[in-house]
Design a protein around this motif. Structure first.
Motif, PDB file in Angstrom:
ATOM      1  N   ASP A 201      30.286 -40.152  71.128  1.00  0.00           N
ATOM      2  CA  ASP A 201      29.598 -39.474  71.977  1.00  0.00           C
ATOM      3  C   ASP A 201      30.493 -37.715  71.368  1.00  0.00           C
TER       4      ASP A 201
ATOM      5  N   HIS B 135      27.365 -34.753  71.526  1.00  0.00           N
ATOM      6  CA  HIS B 135      26.757 -34.083  72.433  1.00  0.00           C
ATOM      7  C   HIS B 135      26.892 -32.638  71.892  1.00  0.00           C
TER       8      HIS B 135
ATOM      9  N   SER C 273      23.811 -31.743  70.430  1.00  0.00           N
ATOM     10  CA  SER C 273      23.096 -31.429  71.900  1.00  0.00           C
ATOM     11  C   SER C 273      23.338 -29.633  71.754  1.00  0.00           C
TER      12      SER C 273
ATOM     13  N   ILE D 119      22.270 -43.183  78.351  1.00  0.00           N
ATOM     14  CA  ILE D 119      22.838 -42.018  78.948  1.00  0.00           C
ATOM     15  C   ILE D 119      23.977 -41.697  79.551  1.00  0.00           C
TER      16      ILE D 119
ATOM     17  N   SER E 136      27.223 -42.518  77.180  1.00  0.00           N
ATOM     18  CA  SER E 136      28.229 -41.248  76.774  1.00  0.00           C
ATOM     19  C   SER E 136      28.355 -40.258  77.939  1.00  0.00           C
ATOM     20  N   MET E 137      27.400 -40.443  78.570  1.00  0.00           N
ATOM     21  CA  MET E 137      27.993 -39.340  79.633  1.00  0.00           C
ATOM     22  C   MET E 137      29.496 -39.677  80.166  1.00  0.00           C
TER      23      MET E 137
ATOM     24  N   LYS F 251      14.470 -37.733  76.799  1.00  0.00           N
ATOM     25  CA  LYS F 251      15.901 -38.042  76.694  1.00  0.00           C
ATOM     26  C   LYS F 251      16.932 -36.409  76.347  1.00  0.00           C
TER      27      LYS F 251
ATOM     28  N   ARG G  16      19.716 -35.681  79.129  1.00  0.00           N
ATOM     29  CA  ARG G  16      21.000 -35.341  79.028  1.00  0.00           C
ATOM     30  C   ARG G  16      21.639 -33.880  79.032  1.00  0.00           C
TER      31      ARG G  16
END
Length: 136
Positions: free
Chosen positions: A29, A33, A36, A64, A67-68, A99, A103
């Motif tokens: 994750d 991130h 991202s 989401i 992973s958050m 998405k 996110r």
């Protein structure tokens, strides 16, 4: 980064202890991130040029949320903060939209919350409004 994420996905399919799986999921994750963030930098230049486009694909909101939770639970724990996510949304609920952008927004808000919170709790509350009408 794609190599790291690919290797993590392969490892997640192997026999691991519960603790190893938890750590590997956090690693995955966090790497996701990071991807991202890299894409966010690229998007910023697109925004400056007026070429940003939003995707519209079905996605489960639960992905989401998961992973958050795994990323920010660890970050908050390291800082001595408590992190909680409260959701009234069904686990199986899917949405149509971008998405990655959603996110990105949530993670940016949470990054700021972690950065500017020195003690206490960081809590996320998610609920859904259905059938919102707009007057034009």
């Amino acid at each position: 980064m794609n190599g790291v994420l690919g290797t993590a996905q392969i490892l997640l399919k192997t026999d691991l202890s519960v603790e190893q799986r938890k750590h590997l999921k956090t690693l995955y994750d966090s790497g996701d991130h990071m991807m991202s963030l890299l894409n966010e930098i690229l998007d910023y230049s697109k925004i400056e040029q007026g070429h940003i486009e939003l995707d519209s694909h079905p996605f489960p909101l639960n992905s989401i949320i998961g992973s958050m939770h795994s990323v920010y639970h660890t970050l908050c724990n390291e800082k001595g903060l408590k992190f909680s996510v409260y959701s009234d949304i069904e686990d199986e609920r899917w949405y149509q939209g971008d998405k990655a952008r959603l996110r990105q927004i949530l993670f940016n808000l949470l990054n700021n919350a972690v950065k500017f919170t020195s003690q206490g709790n960081i809590e996320v509350y998610l609920s859904e409004k259905v059938g919102v009408e707009r007057n034009t």
